[in-house]
Design an enzyme around this catalytic site. Sequence first.
Site, PDB file in Angstrom:
ATOM      1  N   SER A  56       0.825  -1.207   0.000  1.00  0.00           N
ATOM      2  CA  SER A  56       0.000   0.000   0.000  1.00  0.00           C
ATOM      3  C   SER A  56       0.860   1.258   0.000  1.00  0.00           C
ATOM      4  CB  SER A  56      -0.912   0.020   1.222  1.00  0.00           C
ATOM      5  OG  SER A  56      -1.560  -1.215   1.386  1.00  0.00           O
TER       6      SER A  56
HETATM    7  N1  SAH Z   1      -0.092  -4.559   4.176  1.00  0.00           N
HETATM    8  C1  SAH Z   1       0.484  -5.250   3.065  1.00  0.00           C
HETATM    9  C2  SAH Z   1      -0.396  -5.097   1.855  1.00  0.00           C
HETATM   10  C3  SAH Z   1      -0.517  -6.363   1.097  1.00  0.00           C
HETATM   11  S1  SAH Z   1      -1.769  -6.381  -0.134  1.00  0.00           S
HETATM   12  C4  SAH Z   1       1.898  -4.779   2.822  1.00  0.00           C
HETATM   13  O1  SAH Z   1       2.384  -3.911   3.562  1.00  0.00           O
HETATM   14  O2  SAH Z   1       2.561  -5.291   1.919  1.00  0.00           O
HETATM   15  C5  SAH Z   1      -3.025  -7.312   0.662  1.00  0.00           C
HETATM   16  C6  SAH Z   1      -2.725  -8.733   0.960  1.00  0.00           C
HETATM   17  O3  SAH Z   1      -3.925  -9.323   1.451  1.00  0.00           O
HETATM   18  C7  SAH Z   1      -2.308  -9.600  -0.229  1.00  0.00           C
HETATM   19  O4  SAH Z   1      -1.046 -10.125   0.019  1.00  0.00           O
HETATM   20  C8  SAH Z   1      -3.376 -10.689  -0.288  1.00  0.00           C
HETATM   21  O5  SAH Z   1      -2.872 -11.952  -0.642  1.00  0.00           O
HETATM   22  C9  SAH Z   1      -3.882 -10.676   1.129  1.00  0.00           C
HETATM   23  N2  SAH Z   1      -5.210 -11.262   1.340  1.00  0.00           N
HETATM   24  C10 SAH Z   1      -6.327 -11.181   0.575  1.00  0.00           C
HETATM   25  N3  SAH Z   1      -7.339 -11.879   1.120  1.00  0.00           N
HETATM   26  C11 SAH Z   1      -6.845 -12.444   2.267  1.00  0.00           C
HETATM   27  C12 SAH Z   1      -7.388 -13.315   3.263  1.00  0.00           C
HETATM   28  N4  SAH Z   1      -8.634 -13.760   3.220  1.00  0.00           N
HETATM   29  N5  SAH Z   1      -6.596 -13.680   4.286  1.00  0.00           N
HETATM   30  C13 SAH Z   1      -5.306 -13.256   4.369  1.00  0.00           C
HETATM   31  N6  SAH Z   1      -4.738 -12.443   3.453  1.00  0.00           N
HETATM   32  C14 SAH Z   1      -5.497 -12.044   2.412  1.00  0.00           C
END
Ligand code: SAH
Length: 277
Positions: free
Chosen positions: A121
């Site tokens: 993000s």
């Molecule tokens: N805060 C993270 C952002 C990652 S993007 C950072 O700093 O990099 C969001 C993430 O949510 C993705 O990696 C995706 O795989 C994950 N995601 C989506 N649905 C999910 C679920 N049900 N449980 C766990 N992770 C999930």
Amino acid sequence: MKQRPSFPARLDTTLAKNRPNAHGVPAPAAAAVTPAPLRNTPAAPNKNPSTAKPAAPQGHGMESGAVRARMVQKLAAGGISDAHVLAAMGTIERHRFVDSALINQAYEDTSLPIGLGQTISKPGVVSRMLELLRNGNSGKLGRVLEIGTGCGYQAAVLSLLASEVYSIERLRGLHDRARENLRHLRLANLHLLFGDGMVGYAKGAPYAAIIAAAGGEAVPQAWVDQLAVGGRLVAPVVTPGAPGGAQALLVLDKTPQGVRQTILETVHFVPLKSGVA
Ligand code: SAH
């Protein structure tokens, strides 16, 4: 089978005036979030050039601390006022969480690809969500649940703002990468979990705060159930009826009188998906 989350059954807009702070602990004096003493030493030498992480962004002509300080100044100018959030954003080295080819963009206010179709993000959004999550608290948050570890960046920032952080990722590849990215920080209060965050993590409940980095059509009931009374949840949700599945930031407060929800600005997050892969 795809689980369909439901909105909390109870919706109460009368918010108790004297809402206890999210962890129910007296607030310590200012500067409580002196970031944990993090080592500034570069990670162990990595022979593989595709995963090697230089200690500082190249091409800036300045050390990464100065680049980060400039990012923090921009966040403050953009409206982030929580000193604890700003200090944490100034401490965690975002360039260590992105691919070496993207290191020069690590301190720009932009989301970047982290592999497997997911993104880290924007710093502006991370700090906005963390500020909302802290809700003006003068001390640290208690136990926090993060859904969507991704590369682990936000989890690291959170770990400086909370007593314990449980962060769940559904993609094995990213869960492993986050573990690798976070190793050098040795954050003892950060627990990385591989699993489906749609069901939360009951073992760590109740949580003072829950934050999601992926947006679904509704907040899963499990998250609301696992949130402590007095706790706050911040998550992107698909705006009902909006074209193209547009999302907005949702703030949900769980009060003794019930749940209060506020929809804020439009955001763009990757979709919340059920199951693991
Ligand atoms: N805060 C993270 C952002 C990652 S993007 C950072 O700093 O990099 C969001 C993430 O949510 C993705 O990696 C995706 O795989 C994950 N995601 C989506 N649905 C999910 C679920 N049900 N449980 C766990 N992770 C999930």
